[in-house]
Design a protein around this motif. Structure first.
Motif, mmCIF file in Angstrom:
data_model
loop_
_atom_site.group_PDB
_atom_site.id
_atom_site.type_symbol
_atom_site.label_atom_id
_atom_site.label_comp_id
_atom_site.label_asym_id
_atom_site.label_seq_id
_atom_site.Cartn_x
_atom_site.Cartn_y
_atom_site.Cartn_z
ATOM 1 N N PHE A 35 0.859 -1.178 0.000
ATOM 2 C CA PHE A 35 0.000 0.000 0.000
ATOM 3 C C PHE A 35 0.900 1.234 0.000
ATOM 4 C CE2 PHE A 35 -4.140 -1.961 1.025
ATOM 5 C CZ PHE A 35 -3.699 -3.249 1.274
ATOM 6 N N TYR A 37 0.970 5.533 0.669
ATOM 7 C CA TYR A 37 0.287 6.668 1.282
ATOM 8 C C TYR A 37 1.029 7.954 0.988
ATOM 9 C CZ TYR A 37 -2.270 3.061 3.718
ATOM 10 O OH TYR A 37 -3.061 1.975 3.983
ATOM 11 N N PRO A 45 -3.228 11.830 6.121
ATOM 12 C CA PRO A 45 -2.598 10.995 5.088
ATOM 13 C C PRO A 45 -3.642 10.412 4.145
ATOM 14 C CG PRO A 45 -1.622 10.546 7.231
ATOM 15 C CD PRO A 45 -2.808 11.430 7.471
ATOM 16 N N LEU A 47 -4.587 7.473 1.147
ATOM 17 C CA LEU A 47 -4.281 6.201 0.500
ATOM 18 C C LEU A 47 -4.194 6.424 -1.009
ATOM 19 C CD1 LEU A 47 -4.023 3.055 0.544
ATOM 20 C CD2 LEU A 47 -6.537 3.006 0.409
ATOM 21 N N PHE A 50 -3.689 0.581 -3.246
ATOM 22 C CA PHE A 50 -3.964 -0.573 -2.391
ATOM 23 C C PHE A 50 -3.787 -1.847 -3.210
ATOM 24 C CE2 PHE A 50 -8.239 -1.845 -3.821
ATOM 25 C CZ PHE A 50 -8.659 -0.699 -4.504
ATOM 26 N N ARG A 51 -3.557 -2.949 -2.498
ATOM 27 C CA ARG A 51 -3.321 -4.244 -3.153
ATOM 28 C C ARG A 51 -2.267 -4.131 -4.249
ATOM 29 N NH1 ARG A 51 -9.617 -6.042 -3.797
ATOM 30 N NH2 ARG A 51 -10.021 -6.602 -1.638
ATOM 31 N N TYR A 88 4.904 7.042 1.525
ATOM 32 C CA TYR A 88 5.261 5.890 2.336
ATOM 33 C C TYR A 88 4.689 4.612 1.749
ATOM 34 C CZ TYR A 88 6.796 8.889 6.182
ATOM 35 O OH TYR A 88 7.473 9.790 6.957
ATOM 36 N N ALA A 90 3.828 0.529 2.582
ATOM 37 C CA ALA A 90 3.453 -0.258 3.753
ATOM 38 C C ALA A 90 3.035 -1.652 3.312
ATOM 39 C CB ALA A 90 2.310 0.411 4.510
ATOM 40 N N ALA A 91 3.234 -2.607 4.182
ATOM 41 C CA ALA A 91 2.819 -3.979 3.905
ATOM 42 C C ALA A 91 2.606 -4.700 5.227
ATOM 43 C CB ALA A 91 3.869 -4.705 3.072
ATOM 44 N N TRP A 92 1.810 -5.737 5.198
ATOM 45 C CA TRP A 92 1.625 -6.584 6.376
ATOM 46 C C TRP A 92 2.851 -7.466 6.515
ATOM 47 C CZ3 TRP A 92 -2.082 -6.309 9.965
ATOM 48 C CH2 TRP A 92 -2.152 -7.343 10.904
ATOM 49 N N GLY A 98 1.686 -7.709 11.914
ATOM 50 C CA GLY A 98 1.249 -6.320 11.956
ATOM 51 C C GLY A 98 1.805 -5.570 10.775
ATOM 52 N N PRO A 99 1.390 -4.316 10.616
ATOM 53 C CA PRO A 99 1.868 -3.496 9.493
ATOM 54 C C PRO A 99 3.301 -3.033 9.697
ATOM 55 C CG PRO A 99 -0.204 -2.656 10.422
ATOM 56 C CD PRO A 99 0.341 -3.648 11.387
ATOM 57 N N PHE A 101 6.167 -0.235 7.759
ATOM 58 C CA PHE A 101 6.227 0.895 6.847
ATOM 59 C C PHE A 101 7.651 1.132 6.373
ATOM 60 C CE2 PHE A 101 2.016 2.723 7.244
ATOM 61 C CZ PHE A 101 1.557 2.219 8.447
ATOM 62 N N GLY A 102 7.745 1.853 5.250
ATOM 63 C CA GLY A 102 9.026 2.349 4.819
ATOM 64 C C GLY A 102 9.355 3.628 5.569
#
Lengths: 110, 118
Positions: A35, A37, A45, A47, A50-51, A88, A90-92, A98-99, A101-102
């Protein structure tokens, strides 16, 4: 130290195409969707992707995402001054359940 | 269109407890996950934890011993409590609506700056 690795900065001139990379591992990007952001100071922020490669309604098609192996990227074409922001990925993460982030990439429109 | 607004003290003393509230309007808290994320000065985003509308929680291992996230469905609010704070907890704190157990955060608050200082 962020789990996902992004370049700290990127830049381009109006109309150009810029790409922001995001590198992870098999426990996050290698297995799960990415994802993206957009953060602008003082605003909520937003989105963008996604996916890994889908855009929410209202996000211009100038923004596109892709994922391959343990890396992902965000491309912005037809760069505009209003695109100047922090981005940013992000991934699970399956190890942390949990999430993650970069560290964020500050995009400057020259 | 759901809107989120964080609120709480902007200044907390070291060793005390940081308490923030996320007020949700334009939609129900029910049947969603709600997450807290922070951004320390000059650093990236950091996930703190999330709560489902039923009250079940999941926390980042780094915060697990001193964090509590809860929901009040009657008030449409989500709360964050972080105890034993230090200067390293100075950050902008965001709440966001999370779609499922994922990083799909479709609505965010603007964030609130919390400084930890004596």
């Amino acid at each position: 130290q962020s789990v996902l690795t992004q370049p700290p900065s990127a830049s381009g001139t109006p109309g150009q195409r810029v790409t922001i990379s995001c590198s992870g591992s098999t426990s996050n990007i290698g297995t799960n969707s990415v994802f993206w952001y957009q953060l602008l100071p003082g605003t909520a922020p937003k989105l963008l992707i996604f996916r890994s490669d889908e855009r929410p309604s209202g996000v211009p098609d100038r923004f596109s995402g892709s994922r391959s192996g343990t890396s992902a990227s965000l491309a912005i074409s037809g760069l505009r001054s209003e695109d100047e922001a922090d981005y940013y990925c992000a991934a699970w993460d399956d190890n942390m359940t949990g999430p993650v982030f970069g560290g964020g990439t500050k995009l400057t429109v020259l | 269109h759901v809107q989120l607004q964080e609120s709480g003290p902007g200044l907390v003393k070291p060793s005390e407890t940081l308490s923030l509230t996320c007020s949700v309007s334009g939609g129900s808290i029910n049947n969603y996950y709600w997450t807290w994320i922070r951004q320390s000065p000059g650093k990236g985003l950091e996930w703190i934890g999330y709560v489902y509308s039923s009250g079940s929680t999941t926390y980042h291992p780094s915060f697990k011993s001193r964090v509590a996230i809860s929901v009040d469905t009657s008030k449409n609010q989500v709360s964050l409590r972080l105890s034993s704070v230090t200067a390293a907890d100075t950050a902008v704190y965001f709440c966001a609506r999370q779609l499922g157990i994922s990083v799909w955060l479709d609505s965010w608050g603007q964030g609130t700056l919390v400084s930890v200082s004596s």
